[in-house]
Write an enzyme that holds these catalytic residues in place. Structure first.
Site, PDB file in Angstrom:
ATOM      1  N   HIS A   1      64.362  38.143  74.324  1.00  0.00           N
ATOM      2  CA  HIS A   1      65.335  37.762  73.276  1.00  0.00           C
ATOM      3  C   HIS A   1      65.251  36.260  72.952  1.00  0.00           C
ATOM      4  O   HIS A   1      66.233  35.658  72.543  1.00  0.00           O
ATOM      5  CB  HIS A   1      66.766  38.119  73.680  1.00  0.00           C
ATOM      6  CG  HIS A   1      66.901  39.507  74.222  1.00  0.00           C
ATOM      7  ND1 HIS A   1      67.178  40.606  73.445  1.00  0.00           N
ATOM      8  CD2 HIS A   1      66.738  39.983  75.483  1.00  0.00           C
ATOM      9  CE1 HIS A   1      67.209  41.694  74.195  1.00  0.00           C
ATOM     10  NE2 HIS A   1      66.937  41.346  75.439  1.00  0.00           N
TER      11      HIS A   1
ATOM     12  N   GLN B   1      36.821  52.362  43.324  1.00  0.00           N
ATOM     13  CA  GLN B   1      36.114  51.087  43.201  1.00  0.00           C
ATOM     14  C   GLN B   1      36.981  49.919  43.699  1.00  0.00           C
ATOM     15  O   GLN B   1      36.477  48.925  44.203  1.00  0.00           O
ATOM     16  CB  GLN B   1      35.722  50.864  41.744  1.00  0.00           C
ATOM     17  CG  GLN B   1      35.040  49.550  41.477  1.00  0.00           C
ATOM     18  CD  GLN B   1      34.368  49.540  40.114  1.00  0.00           C
ATOM     19  OE1 GLN B   1      33.396  50.253  39.902  1.00  0.00           O
ATOM     20  NE2 GLN B   1      34.886  48.753  39.204  1.00  0.00           N
TER      21      GLN B   1
ATOM     22  N   SER C   1      32.394  45.738  38.760  1.00  0.00           N
ATOM     23  CA  SER C   1      32.709  45.425  40.157  1.00  0.00           C
ATOM     24  C   SER C   1      31.669  44.475  40.745  1.00  0.00           C
ATOM     25  O   SER C   1      31.765  44.092  41.904  1.00  0.00           O
ATOM     26  CB  SER C   1      32.784  46.704  40.999  1.00  0.00           C
ATOM     27  OG  SER C   1      31.588  47.444  40.893  1.00  0.00           O
TER      28      SER C   1
ATOM     29  N   GLU D   1      50.885  28.871  61.130  1.00  0.00           N
ATOM     30  CA  GLU D   1      51.749  29.370  60.057  1.00  0.00           C
ATOM     31  C   GLU D   1      50.933  30.176  59.053  1.00  0.00           C
ATOM     32  O   GLU D   1      51.352  31.235  58.583  1.00  0.00           O
ATOM     33  CB  GLU D   1      52.441  28.193  59.357  1.00  0.00           C
ATOM     34  CG  GLU D   1      53.367  27.413  60.285  1.00  0.00           C
ATOM     35  CD  GLU D   1      53.740  26.064  59.693  1.00  0.00           C
ATOM     36  OE1 GLU D   1      54.222  26.035  58.550  1.00  0.00           O
ATOM     37  OE2 GLU D   1      53.525  25.032  60.364  1.00  0.00           O
TER      38      GLU D   1
ATOM     39  N   LYS E   1      37.156  48.155  47.563  1.00  0.00           N
ATOM     40  CA  LYS E   1      36.377  47.053  48.133  1.00  0.00           C
ATOM     41  C   LYS E   1      37.147  45.733  48.149  1.00  0.00           C
ATOM     42  O   LYS E   1      36.984  44.923  49.056  1.00  0.00           O
ATOM     43  CB  LYS E   1      35.050  46.917  47.372  1.00  0.00           C
ATOM     44  CG  LYS E   1      34.052  47.998  47.812  1.00  0.00           C
ATOM     45  CD  LYS E   1      32.830  48.102  46.943  1.00  0.00           C
ATOM     46  CE  LYS E   1      33.077  48.876  45.671  1.00  0.00           C
ATOM     47  NZ  LYS E   1      33.617  50.252  45.871  1.00  0.00           N
TER      48      LYS E   1
ATOM     49  N   TYR F   1      35.257  62.082  44.013  1.00  0.00           N
ATOM     50  CA  TYR F   1      35.230  60.668  43.646  1.00  0.00           C
ATOM     51  C   TYR F   1      36.051  60.428  42.385  1.00  0.00           C
ATOM     52  O   TYR F   1      35.977  61.203  41.422  1.00  0.00           O
ATOM     53  CB  TYR F   1      33.779  60.204  43.404  1.00  0.00           C
ATOM     54  CG  TYR F   1      33.722  58.741  42.975  1.00  0.00           C
ATOM     55  CD1 TYR F   1      33.704  57.731  43.927  1.00  0.00           C
ATOM     56  CD2 TYR F   1      33.763  58.387  41.633  1.00  0.00           C
ATOM     57  CE1 TYR F   1      33.706  56.395  43.546  1.00  0.00           C
ATOM     58  CE2 TYR F   1      33.764  57.060  41.240  1.00  0.00           C
ATOM     59  CZ  TYR F   1      33.738  56.069  42.202  1.00  0.00           C
ATOM     60  OH  TYR F   1      33.747  54.761  41.821  1.00  0.00           O
TER      61      TYR F   1
ATOM     62  N   SER G   1      52.351  15.601  56.937  1.00  0.00           N
ATOM     63  CA  SER G   1      53.225  15.769  55.780  1.00  0.00           C
ATOM     64  C   SER G   1      52.887  14.685  54.769  1.00  0.00           C
ATOM     65  O   SER G   1      52.570  13.554  55.142  1.00  0.00           O
ATOM     66  CB  SER G   1      54.675  15.647  56.237  1.00  0.00           C
ATOM     67  OG  SER G   1      55.500  15.288  55.143  1.00  0.00           O
TER      68      SER G   1
ATOM     69  N   ASN H   1      52.007  19.161  61.862  1.00  0.00           N
ATOM     70  CA  ASN H   1      52.451  20.547  61.687  1.00  0.00           C
ATOM     71  C   ASN H   1      51.401  21.561  62.139  1.00  0.00           C
ATOM     72  O   ASN H   1      50.207  21.355  61.894  1.00  0.00           O
ATOM     73  CB  ASN H   1      52.785  20.804  60.214  1.00  0.00           C
ATOM     74  CG  ASN H   1      53.920  19.920  59.727  1.00  0.00           C
ATOM     75  OD1 ASN H   1      54.837  19.615  60.475  1.00  0.00           O
ATOM     76  ND2 ASN H   1      53.833  19.490  58.473  1.00  0.00           N
TER      77      ASN H   1
ATOM     78  N   LYS I   1      55.077  13.472  60.954  1.00  0.00           N
ATOM     79  CA  LYS I   1      54.885  14.916  61.147  1.00  0.00           C
ATOM     80  C   LYS I   1      53.465  15.286  61.558  1.00  0.00           C
ATOM     81  O   LYS I   1      52.497  14.723  61.087  1.00  0.00           O
ATOM     82  CB  LYS I   1      55.222  15.671  59.852  1.00  0.00           C
ATOM     83  CG  LYS I   1      56.680  15.704  59.481  1.00  0.00           C
ATOM     84  CD  LYS I   1      57.564  16.432  60.487  1.00  0.00           C
ATOM     85  CE  LYS I   1      57.310  17.917  60.542  1.00  0.00           C
ATOM     86  NZ  LYS I   1      57.929  18.665  59.457  1.00  0.00           N
TER      87      LYS I   1
ATOM     88  N   ASN J   1      28.050  57.745  43.583  1.00  0.00           N
ATOM     89  CA  ASN J   1      29.190  58.137  44.432  1.00  0.00           C
ATOM     90  C   ASN J   1      28.802  58.211  45.911  1.00  0.00           C
ATOM     91  O   ASN J   1      29.534  57.725  46.775  1.00  0.00           O
ATOM     92  CB  ASN J   1      29.763  59.476  43.966  1.00  0.00           C
ATOM     93  CG  ASN J   1      30.268  59.412  42.531  1.00  0.00           C
ATOM     94  OD1 ASN J   1      30.312  58.332  41.940  1.00  0.00           O
ATOM     95  ND2 ASN J   1      30.644  60.551  41.976  1.00  0.00           N
TER      96      ASN J   1
HETATM   97  N1  ARG Z   1      31.014  50.870  41.452  1.00  0.00           N
HETATM   98  C1  ARG Z   1      31.559  52.143  41.808  1.00  0.00           C
HETATM   99  C2  ARG Z   1      32.452  52.020  43.043  1.00  0.00           C
HETATM  100  O1  ARG Z   1      32.503  50.990  43.581  1.00  0.00           O
HETATM  101  C3  ARG Z   1      30.505  53.152  42.128  1.00  0.00           C
HETATM  102  C4  ARG Z   1      30.058  53.790  40.899  1.00  0.00           C
HETATM  103  C5  ARG Z   1      30.509  55.167  40.698  1.00  0.00           C
HETATM  104  N2  ARG Z   1      30.832  55.213  39.328  1.00  0.00           N
HETATM  105  C6  ARG Z   1      30.804  56.313  38.602  1.00  0.00           C
HETATM  106  N3  ARG Z   1      31.096  56.178  37.360  1.00  0.00           N
HETATM  107  N4  ARG Z   1      30.532  57.470  39.119  1.00  0.00           N
HETATM  108  O2  ARG Z   1      33.093  52.947  43.449  1.00  0.00           O
END
Ligand code: ARG
Length: 456
Positions: free
Chosen positions: A155, A321, A22, A289, A324, A316, A276, A284, A282, A109
């Protein structure tokens, strides 16, 4: 071997490392991760869990790591999975065994829950500031054009005459509710989860209140299992952003209509439009949009988060993950909208004459005639019917409503008197709507004064 590799005899496959990393998106949490770790080790030393000198060394190394990341002088490697591992392993690389004390009493976690809350708390403050700027741009435009009239629509049909300022101020109300929703959500974001551990708290004598104070949180979480499993605060935020995006999408639709040749009420500055590649004439309203399009993306983020959480057993799970990606995308999109709209509103040119021309259709004053009859004692349903018949008569005789004689009007409206012939002036129609919240010159001036004061 990974930092958690003790019980493993082989390395993660490359495909799996790529699948599970991540760092490519959570690296943006580095500042908040470092703030959290600095507070954590300060507490660890205070509670006698690690030596004071170790805490000081870790705290100052963390600042140096932050400077390196700021300067772009930090190497990312997907084998270290996420931002938490990157920073911890950099620390161990510098401080050796002493650095390895940073994670005492902590799990990723509760660490990621903390980082996310710290990050979102900052973002909420920025978003609220952005909303205030947006409101100011609209109020300034309204205040500069207090007498511009236009047809109001229901309307998407001409309904009654309104002030252009009144129309803009409707959006100011929406953005105010958006800011309120964000501020309310912030209360639930502003709760400190560290000390929840992996899910069950810790056997170490952690001082959670100290960390809470150090990081300026309102209180600590009451339940460690909820502490690591909860993402309600993010769902609430993205839900507030979905409503905000919907508001901007509606504003965009109004602007798109107003820019069309059929309406021709406003012209957006060239800097906010594109041409355009084929049709040379044009211009726009692409920004508007795109906002309708980006609103769909924010809804998608909300839908992703709700779906992500709905089947998760406590506590958890690695699914989280993925939260995000949705959270960051929704926040980024909202911030982009907030960066583009205030200057677009500020530079927009009104085509006041076209708006006025559209508002002079005497049919827009039909309700005013019915209400005049009510003033004379005619029951509203009867009045409505009479004016309806009058409109029909005019249509059949190919006349506008203000092109009849009094005698002709009296064919369908027997109570009509000379004053009825004066009811077709759009400025008068607006001026008479004096109720609080109405589109009259006075109540709109009151709204403008209210917002100018509130947004000072
Ligand atoms: N990168 C993980 C997340 O974004 C946090 C790590 C927790 N991972 C784990 N194997 N306990 O949630």
């Amino acid at each position: 071997m990974a930092l958690w590799g003790g019980r493993f005899s082989s390395d993660t496959r490359d495909e799996v490392a790529r699948y599970s990393e991540s760092i490519s998106f959570d690296k943006r949490l580095y500042k908040h991760d470092i703030d959290g770790s600095r507070a954590h080790v300060k507490m660890l030393a205070h509670a006698g869990i690690i030596p004071q000198e170790t805490a000081e060394a870790i705290r100052s190394e963390l600042l140096k790591i932050r400077d390196r990341i700021d300067a772009g002088d930090f190497k990312y490697d997907i084998s270290l999975e996420d931002i938490h591992m990157h920073i911890e392993s950099a620390l161990i690389g510098i401080l050796g065994a002493e650095g390895a004390r940073v994670h005492s009493g902590r799990s990723r976690n509760d660490q990621v829950a903390l980082d996310l809350r710290l990050y979102l708390r900052d973002e909420i403050d920025l978003l609220i500031e952005g909303l205030r700027r947006f409101q100011k741009a609209l109020v300034t435009m309204a205040a500069a054009n207090p007498r511009v009239i236009m047809p109001g629509f229901t309307h998407l049909q001409h309904a009654q005459v309104v002030l252009f300022a009144h129309h803009l101020l409707a959006y100011v109300e929406m953005f105010d509710r958006d800011a309120e929703r964000l501020a309310d959500c912030r209360k639930r974001v502003n709760v400190m989860p560290l000390g929840s551990g992996a899910l069950a708290g810790s056997t170490l004598p952690l001082d959670r209140e100290l960390v809470c104070k150090e990081l300026n949180f309102e209180r600590v979480t009451r339940n460690s299992m909820d502490g690591v499993a909860d993402r309600d605060f993010a769902i609430e935020l993205v839900s507030a952003l979905a409503v905000f995006a919907m508001h901007t999408s509606r504003l965009s639709e109004d602007l798109i209509l107003w820019c069309s040749q059929e309406f021709d009420f406003v012209e957006l500055d060239d800097a906010f439009c594109t041409g355009s590649s084929l049709m040379p004439q044009k211009k726009n309203p692409d920004v508007c949009e795109l906002t309708r399009g980006k609103t769909a993306r924010v809804y998608g983020a909300l839908s992703a988060l709700l779906t992500l959480c709905k089947g998760l057993p406590l506590t958890y799970n690695r699914d989280l993950q993925e939260d995000k990606i949705a959270i960051f995308d929704a926040v980024d999109t909202a911030e982009q909208i907030l960066a583009v709209y205030p200057p677009m509103i500020e530079t927009m040119k009104l085509k006041e004459e076209n708006m006025r021309k559209a508002a002079t259709d005497p049919a827009l004053m039909a309700t005013d005639i019915a209400e005049k009859l009510v003033e004379l004692g005619v029951p509203f349903r009867t009045a409505h019917h009479r004016v309806g018949s009058f409109v029909k008569w005019c249509k059949e005789n190919n006349r506008l409503l203000n092109e009849t004689t009094l005698e002709e009007m009296q064919i369908t409206i027997p109570e009509a008197t000379e004053v009825f012939l004066t009811l077709f002036d759009p400025d008068n129609s607006v001026a008479k709507r004096k109720l609080t919240g109405g589109t009259g010159f006075d109540p709109v001036a009151d709204q403008i004064a209210y917002w100018q004061d509130r947004l000072k």
